[in-house]
Scaffold this active site. Sequence first.
Site, PDB file in Angstrom:
ATOM      1  N   CYS A   2      35.421  34.517  22.012  1.00  0.00           N
ATOM      2  CA  CYS A   2      35.415  35.250  23.280  1.00  0.00           C
ATOM      3  C   CYS A   2      34.120  36.026  23.444  1.00  0.00           C
ATOM      4  O   CYS A   2      34.125  37.268  23.457  1.00  0.00           O
ATOM      5  CB  CYS A   2      36.606  36.192  23.326  1.00  0.00           C
ATOM      6  SG  CYS A   2      38.129  35.304  23.465  1.00  0.00           S
ATOM      7  N   GLU A  44      13.082  32.555  -6.570  1.00  0.00           N
ATOM      8  CA  GLU A  44      14.523  32.494  -6.311  1.00  0.00           C
ATOM      9  C   GLU A  44      14.788  31.949  -4.907  1.00  0.00           C
ATOM     10  O   GLU A  44      15.200  32.679  -4.012  1.00  0.00           O
ATOM     11  CB  GLU A  44      15.168  33.868  -6.516  1.00  0.00           C
ATOM     12  CG  GLU A  44      14.396  34.985  -5.882  1.00  0.00           C
ATOM     13  CD  GLU A  44      14.825  36.362  -6.333  1.00  0.00           C
ATOM     14  OE1 GLU A  44      15.271  36.515  -7.477  1.00  0.00           O
ATOM     15  OE2 GLU A  44      14.691  37.287  -5.515  1.00  0.00           O
ATOM     16  N   TYR A  86      19.553  35.280  15.048  1.00  0.00           N
ATOM     17  CA  TYR A  86      18.094  35.092  15.012  1.00  0.00           C
ATOM     18  C   TYR A  86      17.576  34.157  16.099  1.00  0.00           C
ATOM     19  O   TYR A  86      16.396  33.792  16.067  1.00  0.00           O
ATOM     20  CB  TYR A  86      17.654  34.478  13.651  1.00  0.00           C
ATOM     21  CG  TYR A  86      18.300  35.050  12.430  1.00  0.00           C
ATOM     22  CD1 TYR A  86      18.205  36.411  12.142  1.00  0.00           C
ATOM     23  CD2 TYR A  86      18.963  34.234  11.525  1.00  0.00           C
ATOM     24  CE1 TYR A  86      18.790  36.935  10.996  1.00  0.00           C
ATOM     25  CE2 TYR A  86      19.541  34.748  10.373  1.00  0.00           C
ATOM     26  CZ  TYR A  86      19.454  36.091  10.115  1.00  0.00           C
ATOM     27  OH  TYR A  86      20.021  36.607   8.982  1.00  0.00           O
TER      28      TYR A  86
HETATM   29  C1  LIG Z   1      15.735  39.144  -2.902  1.00  0.00           C
HETATM   30  C2  LIG Z   1      15.939  37.816  -2.290  1.00  0.00           C
HETATM   31  N1  LIG Z   1      15.638  36.720  -3.016  1.00  0.00           N
HETATM   32  C3  LIG Z   1      15.826  35.484  -2.505  1.00  0.00           C
HETATM   33  C4  LIG Z   1      16.310  35.299  -1.228  1.00  0.00           C
HETATM   34  C5  LIG Z   1      16.489  33.899  -0.732  1.00  0.00           C
HETATM   35  O1  LIG Z   1      15.723  33.657   0.369  1.00  0.00           O
HETATM   36  P1  LIG Z   1      15.653  32.181   0.983  1.00  0.00           P
HETATM   37  O2  LIG Z   1      17.042  31.742   1.212  1.00  0.00           O
HETATM   38  O3  LIG Z   1      14.898  32.374   2.248  1.00  0.00           O
HETATM   39  O4  LIG Z   1      14.934  31.344   0.007  1.00  0.00           O
HETATM   40  C6  LIG Z   1      16.617  36.412  -0.448  1.00  0.00           C
HETATM   41  C7  LIG Z   1      17.112  36.251   0.919  1.00  0.00           C
HETATM   42  O5  LIG Z   1      17.377  37.138   1.661  1.00  0.00           O
HETATM   43  C8  LIG Z   1      16.428  37.718  -0.999  1.00  0.00           C
HETATM   44  O6  LIG Z   1      16.723  38.814  -0.298  1.00  0.00           O
END
Ligand SMILES: Cc1ncc(COP(=O)(O)O)c(C=O)c1O
Length: 422
Positions: free
Chosen positions: A351, A281, A324
Amino acid sequence: MASPLLASLLPDTAVLSDVDVSVGGVSMRELVATYGTPLFVYDEDTLRSRCREARAVFDDGVAFASKAFLCGAMARLAFEEGLCIDVATGGELDIVLRSGVPASRVIVHGNNKSPEELEHAVTQKVHRIIIDNFDEIERLRALVSSSQSVDCLVRVTPGVEAHTHEFVRTGQEDTKFGFSVASGDARRAIATLRDVPGVTLHGVHSHIGSQIFDAEGFAEEIAILSDLTKGDGFDELCVGGGLGVAYVEGEYAPTIHEWGSAIRAAAAKAGLDSNVRLLAEPGRAIVAQAALTLYRVGAIKPVSARTYMAVDGGMSDNPRPVLYGSGYEAFDVEHPMAPRPTAVRLVGKHCESGDVLIDEAWLPEATHVGSVIATPVTGAYGYSMASNYNRVPRPAVIFVKDGHARVVLRRETFDDMARLEV
Ligand SMILES: Cc1ncc(COP(=O)(O)O)c(C=O)c1O
Protein backbone atom coordinates in the site's frame (compact mmCIF):
# COMPACT_ATOMS: atom_id res chain seq x y z
CA MET A 1 11.95 -2.15 -29.25
CA ALA A 2 14.06 -3.57 -26.44
CA SER A 3 15.96 -6.70 -27.29
CA PRO A 4 15.92 -9.92 -25.24
CA LEU A 5 17.68 -9.80 -21.91
CA LEU A 6 21.46 -10.04 -21.97
CA ALA A 7 22.58 -13.40 -20.56
CA SER A 8 25.48 -11.64 -18.82
CA LEU A 9 23.05 -10.47 -16.12
CA LEU A 10 22.01 -14.03 -15.31
CA PRO A 11 23.66 -16.62 -13.06
CA ASP A 12 26.57 -18.47 -14.71
CA THR A 13 24.61 -21.68 -15.33
CA ALA A 14 21.50 -20.05 -16.81
CA VAL A 15 20.30 -21.63 -20.05
CA LEU A 16 17.56 -19.96 -22.08
CA SER A 17 15.14 -21.72 -24.42
CA ASP A 18 12.12 -20.30 -26.24
CA VAL A 19 9.81 -21.35 -23.43
CA ASP A 20 11.80 -21.61 -20.21
CA VAL A 21 14.95 -20.71 -18.30
CA SER A 22 16.98 -23.21 -16.38
CA VAL A 23 19.47 -22.33 -13.66
CA GLY A 24 21.70 -24.94 -12.08
CA GLY A 25 20.03 -27.45 -14.40
CA VAL A 26 16.61 -26.72 -12.87
CA SER A 27 13.63 -25.38 -14.84
CA MET A 28 12.34 -22.12 -13.42
CA ARG A 29 8.83 -22.99 -14.59
CA GLU A 30 8.95 -26.25 -12.65
CA LEU A 31 10.38 -24.51 -9.62
CA VAL A 32 7.50 -22.05 -9.58
CA ALA A 33 4.99 -24.88 -10.01
CA THR A 34 6.50 -26.59 -6.94
CA TYR A 35 7.33 -23.70 -4.62
CA GLY A 36 5.15 -20.81 -5.78
CA THR A 37 6.06 -17.14 -6.02
CA PRO A 38 7.69 -14.84 -5.08
CA LEU A 39 10.78 -16.98 -4.94
CA PHE A 40 14.50 -16.25 -4.61
CA VAL A 41 16.58 -18.71 -6.65
CA TYR A 42 20.35 -18.87 -6.06
CA ASP A 43 22.74 -20.71 -8.34
CA GLU A 44 25.26 -22.50 -6.14
CA ASP A 45 27.84 -22.68 -8.93
CA THR A 46 27.85 -18.90 -9.32
CA LEU A 47 28.16 -18.42 -5.54
CA ARG A 48 31.04 -20.87 -5.32
CA SER A 49 32.78 -19.47 -8.36
CA ARG A 50 32.70 -15.90 -6.95
CA CYS A 51 34.00 -17.17 -3.58
CA ARG A 52 36.83 -19.02 -5.36
CA GLU A 53 37.71 -15.96 -7.40
CA ALA A 54 37.91 -13.88 -4.22
CA ARG A 55 39.96 -16.54 -2.47
CA ALA A 56 42.32 -16.71 -5.46
CA VAL A 57 43.13 -12.98 -5.29
CA PHE A 58 43.09 -12.42 -1.53
CA ASP A 59 44.17 -15.89 -0.41
CA ASP A 60 43.14 -16.42 3.23
CA GLY A 61 42.43 -12.70 3.60
CA VAL A 62 38.88 -12.63 2.32
CA ALA A 63 35.66 -12.56 4.29
CA PHE A 64 32.13 -12.72 2.90
CA ALA A 65 30.12 -9.70 4.11
CA SER A 66 27.08 -11.63 5.25
CA LYS A 67 24.83 -8.57 5.40
CA ALA A 68 24.46 -8.93 1.63
CA PHE A 69 22.69 -12.28 2.06
CA LEU A 70 22.73 -14.53 5.08
CA CYS A 71 21.27 -17.88 5.94
CA GLY A 72 22.91 -21.01 7.34
CA ALA A 73 23.41 -22.53 3.89
CA MET A 74 25.13 -19.40 2.61
CA ALA A 75 27.40 -19.14 5.64
CA ARG A 76 28.42 -22.80 5.25
CA LEU A 77 29.00 -22.40 1.52
CA ALA A 78 31.31 -19.40 2.01
CA PHE A 79 33.12 -21.23 4.82
CA GLU A 80 33.55 -24.36 2.68
CA GLU A 81 35.08 -22.19 -0.02
CA GLY A 82 37.67 -20.91 2.43
CA LEU A 83 36.20 -17.49 3.23
CA CYS A 84 35.79 -15.96 6.66
CA ILE A 85 32.35 -14.53 7.42
CA ASP A 86 31.89 -10.91 8.39
CA VAL A 87 28.93 -10.11 10.64
CA ALA A 88 27.65 -6.71 11.73
CA THR A 89 25.32 -7.64 14.61
CA GLY A 90 24.68 -10.26 17.27
CA GLY A 91 21.84 -11.61 15.10
CA GLU A 92 24.14 -12.24 12.15
CA LEU A 93 26.72 -13.79 14.49
CA ASP A 94 24.04 -16.09 15.88
CA ILE A 95 22.97 -17.39 12.44
CA VAL A 96 26.59 -17.95 11.40
CA LEU A 97 27.48 -19.86 14.59
CA ARG A 98 24.26 -21.92 14.40
CA SER A 99 25.23 -22.87 10.83
CA GLY A 100 28.30 -24.64 12.20
CA VAL A 101 30.89 -22.14 10.99
CA PRO A 102 33.52 -21.92 13.74
CA ALA A 103 33.89 -18.60 15.56
CA SER A 104 37.53 -18.64 14.56
CA ARG A 105 36.36 -17.82 10.99
CA VAL A 106 34.09 -14.94 11.97
CA ILE A 107 34.85 -11.21 11.90
CA VAL A 108 32.66 -9.00 14.06
CA HIS A 109 31.74 -5.48 12.96
CA GLY A 110 29.26 -2.94 14.24
CA ASN A 111 29.22 0.78 15.01
CA ASN A 112 27.21 0.22 18.20
CA LYS A 113 27.99 -3.20 19.56
CA SER A 114 26.04 -3.74 22.76
CA PRO A 115 27.96 -4.93 25.83
CA GLU A 116 26.36 -8.35 25.29
CA GLU A 117 27.38 -8.48 21.62
CA LEU A 118 30.93 -7.50 22.47
CA GLU A 119 31.15 -10.01 25.30
CA HIS A 120 29.75 -12.76 23.06
CA ALA A 121 32.38 -11.99 20.41
CA VAL A 122 35.12 -12.12 23.06
CA THR A 123 33.97 -15.31 24.75
CA GLN A 124 33.38 -17.06 21.43
CA LYS A 125 36.96 -16.12 20.45
CA VAL A 126 36.02 -14.78 17.02
CA HIS A 127 38.77 -14.28 14.46
CA ARG A 128 38.75 -10.47 14.57
CA ILE A 129 36.72 -7.72 16.21
CA ILE A 130 36.65 -4.47 14.24
CA ILE A 131 36.72 -1.60 16.72
CA ASP A 132 34.60 1.41 15.77
CA ASN A 133 34.64 4.03 18.54
CA PHE A 134 36.19 5.13 21.86
CA ASP A 135 33.17 3.96 23.92
CA GLU A 136 33.71 0.48 22.53
CA ILE A 137 37.40 0.56 23.45
CA GLU A 138 36.47 1.31 27.06
CA ARG A 139 33.83 -1.42 27.01
CA LEU A 140 36.48 -3.81 25.75
CA ARG A 141 38.97 -2.73 28.39
CA ALA A 142 36.42 -3.58 31.08
CA LEU A 143 35.77 -6.98 29.53
CA VAL A 144 39.18 -8.31 28.64
CA SER A 145 41.87 -9.46 31.02
CA SER A 146 45.59 -9.40 30.31
CA SER A 147 45.68 -13.20 30.11
CA GLN A 148 43.41 -13.15 27.04
CA SER A 149 44.24 -12.54 23.44
CA VAL A 150 41.49 -10.63 21.66
CA ASP A 151 42.43 -9.98 18.06
CA CYS A 152 41.27 -6.65 16.67
CA LEU A 153 41.46 -4.23 13.78
CA VAL A 154 40.56 -0.59 14.14
CA ARG A 155 38.08 0.90 11.68
CA VAL A 156 39.23 4.20 10.28
CA THR A 157 37.61 6.78 8.05
CA PRO A 158 40.03 7.80 5.34
CA GLY A 159 38.03 10.81 4.10
CA VAL A 160 37.52 9.31 0.65
CA GLU A 161 34.28 10.15 -1.19
CA ALA A 162 33.53 6.99 -3.16
CA HIS A 163 31.61 7.49 -6.40
CA THR A 164 28.35 5.89 -5.37
CA HIS A 165 24.93 6.65 -3.82
CA GLU A 166 25.30 8.83 -0.71
CA PHE A 167 23.38 6.31 1.44
CA VAL A 168 26.01 3.63 0.78
CA ARG A 169 29.04 5.93 1.00
CA THR A 170 30.99 5.38 4.22
CA GLY A 171 34.56 6.59 3.75
CA GLN A 172 33.89 10.33 3.95
CA GLU A 173 34.56 12.50 7.01
CA ASP A 174 30.90 12.99 7.89
CA THR A 175 29.97 9.43 8.83
CA LYS A 176 28.94 7.39 11.85
CA PHE A 177 31.54 4.73 11.08
CA GLY A 178 35.09 4.47 12.38
CA PHE A 179 37.76 6.92 13.52
CA SER A 180 38.67 9.89 11.37
CA VAL A 181 42.20 9.96 10.01
CA ALA A 182 42.07 13.71 9.37
CA SER A 183 41.04 14.65 12.93
CA GLY A 184 43.75 12.52 14.52
CA ASP A 185 41.17 10.19 16.13
CA ALA A 186 42.49 7.23 14.17
CA ARG A 187 45.99 7.68 15.62
CA ARG A 188 44.54 8.20 19.10
CA ALA A 189 42.45 5.03 18.75
CA ILE A 190 45.50 3.02 17.68
CA ALA A 191 47.47 4.28 20.68
CA THR A 192 44.58 3.68 23.09
CA LEU A 193 43.91 0.17 21.83
CA ARG A 194 47.54 -0.80 22.02
CA ASP A 195 47.34 0.10 25.67
CA VAL A 196 44.47 -2.30 26.44
CA PRO A 197 45.82 -5.43 28.15
CA GLY A 198 44.68 -8.60 26.39
CA VAL A 199 44.04 -6.87 23.04
CA THR A 200 46.21 -7.59 20.03
CA LEU A 201 45.85 -4.92 17.39
CA HIS A 202 46.64 -6.36 13.95
CA GLY A 203 46.03 -3.29 11.83
CA VAL A 204 43.43 -1.03 10.33
CA HIS A 205 40.19 -1.54 8.48
CA SER A 206 38.23 0.77 6.26
CA HIS A 207 35.16 0.45 4.02
CA ILE A 208 34.55 3.37 1.69
CA GLY A 209 31.12 2.39 0.39
CA SER A 210 29.16 0.00 -1.74
CA GLN A 211 28.34 -0.51 -5.44
CA ILE A 212 31.62 1.14 -6.52
CA PHE A 213 32.75 0.60 -10.10
CA ASP A 214 36.02 2.42 -10.31
CA ALA A 215 39.19 1.48 -8.49
CA GLU A 216 40.33 5.06 -7.90
CA GLY A 217 38.58 5.38 -4.52
CA PHE A 218 40.20 2.15 -3.31
CA ALA A 219 43.63 3.36 -4.42
CA GLU A 220 43.13 6.62 -2.48
CA GLU A 221 41.95 4.63 0.54
CA ILE A 222 45.01 2.35 0.47
CA ALA A 223 47.41 5.28 0.12
CA ILE A 224 45.86 6.96 3.19
CA LEU A 225 45.79 3.77 5.28
CA SER A 226 49.32 2.89 4.29
CA ASP A 227 50.52 6.35 5.25
CA LEU A 228 48.58 6.26 8.53
CA THR A 229 50.14 2.99 9.66
CA LYS A 230 53.72 3.49 8.49
CA GLY A 231 56.03 2.36 11.26
CA ASP A 232 53.30 0.66 13.30
CA GLY A 233 54.50 -2.82 12.43
CA PHE A 234 50.96 -4.04 11.75
CA ASP A 235 50.40 -7.27 9.87
CA GLU A 236 46.96 -6.62 8.33
CA LEU A 237 45.18 -3.95 6.31
CA CYS A 238 41.55 -4.42 5.30
CA VAL A 239 40.11 -2.46 2.38
CA GLY A 240 36.50 -3.49 3.16
CA GLY A 241 34.03 -4.46 0.47
CA GLY A 242 32.22 -2.29 -2.01
CA LEU A 243 32.90 -3.73 -5.45
CA GLY A 244 29.90 -2.94 -7.65
CA VAL A 245 27.96 -5.26 -9.93
CA ALA A 246 26.05 -4.64 -13.17
CA TYR A 247 22.31 -4.60 -12.52
CA VAL A 248 21.07 -3.37 -15.88
CA GLU A 249 22.16 -3.55 -19.49
CA GLY A 250 24.90 -1.09 -20.33
CA GLU A 251 26.51 -1.26 -16.87
CA TYR A 252 29.99 -2.69 -16.59
CA ALA A 253 31.61 -3.79 -13.33
CA PRO A 254 35.17 -5.01 -12.79
CA THR A 255 35.47 -8.67 -11.88
CA ILE A 256 36.62 -9.64 -8.39
CA HIS A 257 39.93 -10.61 -9.97
CA GLU A 258 40.32 -7.17 -11.58
CA TRP A 259 39.34 -5.46 -8.34
CA GLY A 260 41.85 -7.52 -6.33
CA SER A 261 44.61 -6.85 -8.85
CA ALA A 262 43.91 -3.09 -8.71
CA ILE A 263 44.05 -3.21 -4.91
CA ARG A 264 47.35 -5.09 -4.94
CA ALA A 265 48.79 -2.63 -7.46
CA ALA A 266 47.61 0.33 -5.35
CA ALA A 267 49.21 -1.21 -2.25
CA ALA A 268 52.52 -1.64 -4.06
CA LYS A 269 52.32 1.93 -5.38
CA ALA A 270 51.59 3.24 -1.88
CA GLY A 271 54.71 1.45 -0.62
CA LEU A 272 52.78 -0.82 1.75
CA ASP A 273 55.13 -3.22 3.47
CA SER A 274 54.90 -6.57 1.69
CA ASN A 275 54.56 -8.30 5.08
CA VAL A 276 51.18 -6.65 5.57
CA ARG A 277 48.37 -8.98 4.51
CA LEU A 278 45.74 -7.28 2.35
CA LEU A 279 42.25 -8.22 3.48
CA ALA A 280 38.89 -7.65 1.79
CA GLU A 281 35.26 -8.33 2.60
CA PRO A 282 33.07 -8.30 -0.51
CA GLY A 283 29.36 -8.97 -0.13
CA ARG A 284 27.43 -7.90 -3.21
CA ALA A 285 30.05 -9.11 -5.68
CA ILE A 286 29.79 -12.64 -4.24
CA VAL A 287 26.01 -13.02 -4.21
CA ALA A 288 24.21 -10.45 -6.40
CA GLN A 289 24.40 -12.11 -9.80
CA ALA A 290 23.89 -15.59 -8.40
CA ALA A 291 20.18 -15.03 -7.82
CA LEU A 292 17.01 -14.03 -9.52
CA THR A 293 13.58 -13.38 -8.07
CA LEU A 294 10.50 -14.97 -9.62
CA TYR A 295 7.15 -13.21 -9.34
CA ARG A 296 3.70 -13.87 -10.77
CA VAL A 297 1.87 -11.06 -12.53
CA GLY A 298 -1.47 -10.38 -10.84
CA ALA A 299 -2.80 -7.26 -12.55
CA ILE A 300 -2.07 -5.12 -15.60
CA LYS A 301 -3.55 -1.65 -15.52
CA PRO A 302 -3.13 0.86 -18.34
CA VAL A 303 -3.59 4.46 -17.20
CA SER A 304 -3.17 7.59 -19.30
CA ALA A 305 0.56 8.00 -18.54
CA ARG A 306 1.71 4.38 -18.68
CA THR A 307 0.85 0.75 -17.92
CA TYR A 308 1.25 -0.63 -14.40
CA MET A 309 2.05 -4.30 -14.01
CA ALA A 310 1.63 -5.60 -10.45
CA VAL A 311 3.42 -8.67 -9.11
CA ASP A 312 2.99 -10.65 -5.90
CA GLY A 313 6.02 -9.20 -4.06
CA GLY A 314 7.53 -5.75 -4.08
CA MET A 315 9.36 -3.44 -1.70
CA SER A 316 9.21 -6.04 1.08
CA ASP A 317 11.46 -8.47 -0.83
CA ASN A 318 13.48 -5.84 -2.71
CA PRO A 319 13.63 -2.43 -1.02
CA ARG A 320 16.64 -1.25 -3.04
CA PRO A 321 14.68 0.61 -5.75
CA VAL A 322 12.80 2.54 -3.04
CA LEU A 323 15.89 3.15 -0.89
CA TYR A 324 18.43 4.03 -3.55
CA GLY A 325 16.51 4.37 -6.82
CA SER A 326 18.31 1.22 -7.99
CA GLY A 327 17.57 -0.09 -11.46
CA TYR A 328 16.76 -3.68 -12.45
CA GLU A 329 15.79 -5.55 -15.60
CA ALA A 330 12.90 -8.00 -16.00
CA PHE A 331 12.09 -10.82 -18.36
CA ASP A 332 9.29 -13.27 -18.92
CA VAL A 333 10.31 -16.77 -17.82
CA GLU A 334 8.08 -18.36 -20.47
CA HIS A 335 9.52 -16.16 -23.26
CA PRO A 336 13.09 -15.40 -22.20
CA MET A 337 14.42 -15.03 -25.74
CA ALA A 338 11.61 -12.91 -27.10
CA PRO A 339 12.06 -9.21 -27.92
CA ARG A 340 10.72 -6.99 -25.14
CA PRO A 341 8.83 -4.15 -26.83
CA THR A 342 6.33 -3.38 -24.04
CA ALA A 343 7.20 -0.80 -21.40
CA VAL A 344 5.49 -1.16 -18.04
CA ARG A 345 6.05 0.15 -14.54
CA LEU A 346 6.63 -3.01 -12.52
CA VAL A 347 5.08 -2.56 -9.09
CA GLY A 348 4.47 -4.68 -6.03
CA LYS A 349 1.43 -5.37 -3.86
CA HIS A 350 2.15 -2.94 -1.02
CA CYS A 351 0.00 0.00 0.00
CA GLU A 352 2.53 2.57 -1.19
CA SER A 353 2.68 4.46 -4.45
CA GLY A 354 6.44 4.20 -4.06
CA ASP A 355 6.29 0.39 -4.16
CA VAL A 356 8.03 0.26 -7.51
CA LEU A 357 10.40 -2.56 -8.49
CA ILE A 358 11.26 -1.21 -11.95
CA ASP A 359 10.28 2.22 -13.14
CA GLU A 360 10.35 1.22 -16.80
CA ALA A 361 10.55 -2.52 -17.37
CA TRP A 362 10.59 -3.96 -20.88
CA LEU A 363 8.67 -7.16 -21.44
CA PRO A 364 7.44 -9.27 -24.36
CA GLU A 365 4.00 -8.64 -25.88
CA ALA A 366 2.94 -12.08 -24.70
CA THR A 367 3.33 -11.28 -20.99
CA HIS A 368 -0.10 -11.46 -19.37
CA VAL A 369 -1.82 -11.77 -16.01
CA GLY A 370 -0.55 -15.09 -14.65
CA SER A 371 2.86 -14.86 -16.38
CA VAL A 372 5.99 -15.49 -14.34
CA ILE A 373 8.40 -12.56 -14.38
CA ALA A 374 12.02 -12.75 -13.25
CA THR A 375 14.22 -9.91 -12.04
CA PRO A 376 17.89 -10.90 -12.26
CA VAL A 377 20.82 -9.78 -10.04
CA THR A 378 18.70 -9.82 -6.88
CA GLY A 379 21.05 -11.90 -4.73
CA ALA A 380 22.39 -9.02 -2.62
CA TYR A 381 20.53 -6.84 -0.13
CA GLY A 382 17.16 -8.17 -1.24
CA TYR A 383 16.28 -11.02 1.09
CA SER A 384 18.63 -9.64 3.75
CA MET A 385 16.73 -6.34 3.77
CA ALA A 386 13.32 -7.98 3.34
CA SER A 387 10.51 -6.94 5.67
CA ASN A 388 6.97 -7.96 6.57
CA TYR A 389 5.52 -4.62 5.54
CA ASN A 390 1.76 -4.97 5.08
CA ARG A 391 2.25 -8.37 6.69
CA VAL A 392 3.47 -9.86 3.44
CA PRO A 393 5.32 -13.11 4.24
CA ARG A 394 8.95 -13.32 3.15
CA PRO A 395 9.55 -15.49 0.05
CA ALA A 396 11.24 -18.88 0.14
CA VAL A 397 14.88 -19.13 -0.92
CA ILE A 398 16.02 -22.03 -3.10
CA PHE A 399 19.56 -23.11 -3.96
CA VAL A 400 19.91 -24.94 -7.28
CA LYS A 401 22.80 -27.08 -8.44
CA ASP A 402 23.34 -29.92 -10.90
CA GLY A 403 19.65 -30.38 -11.59
CA HIS A 404 18.60 -30.34 -7.92
CA ALA A 405 16.73 -27.70 -5.98
CA ARG A 406 16.81 -27.41 -2.19
CA VAL A 407 14.91 -25.05 0.05
CA VAL A 408 17.36 -23.18 2.27
CA LEU A 409 14.81 -20.78 3.75
CA ARG A 410 11.18 -21.84 3.65
CA ARG A 411 8.41 -19.42 2.76
CA GLU A 412 7.21 -17.45 5.74
CA THR A 413 3.63 -18.16 6.84
CA PHE A 414 0.93 -16.10 8.54
CA ASP A 415 1.59 -18.25 11.65
CA ASP A 416 5.26 -17.24 11.55
CA MET A 417 4.24 -13.61 11.47
CA ALA A 418 1.73 -14.07 14.31
CA ARG A 419 4.24 -15.81 16.62
CA LEU A 420 5.30 -12.60 18.36
CA GLU A 421 1.77 -11.69 19.42
CA VAL A 422 1.25 -11.99 23.19
C1 LIG B 1 32.15 -2.86 6.80
C2 LIG B 1 31.58 -3.42 5.56
N1 LIG B 1 32.28 -4.36 4.90
C3 LIG B 1 31.78 -4.92 3.77
C4 LIG B 1 30.57 -4.53 3.25
C5 LIG B 1 30.09 -5.19 1.99
O1 LIG B 1 29.93 -4.29 0.98
P1 LIG B 1 29.56 -4.80 -0.49
O2 LIG B 1 28.37 -5.65 -0.36
O3 LIG B 1 29.28 -3.54 -1.23
O4 LIG B 1 30.74 -5.51 -1.01
C6 LIG B 1 29.83 -3.54 3.90
C7 LIG B 1 28.55 -3.09 3.35
O5 LIG B 1 27.87 -2.24 3.83
C8 LIG B 1 30.35 -2.97 5.10
O6 LIG B 1 29.68 -2.03 5.76
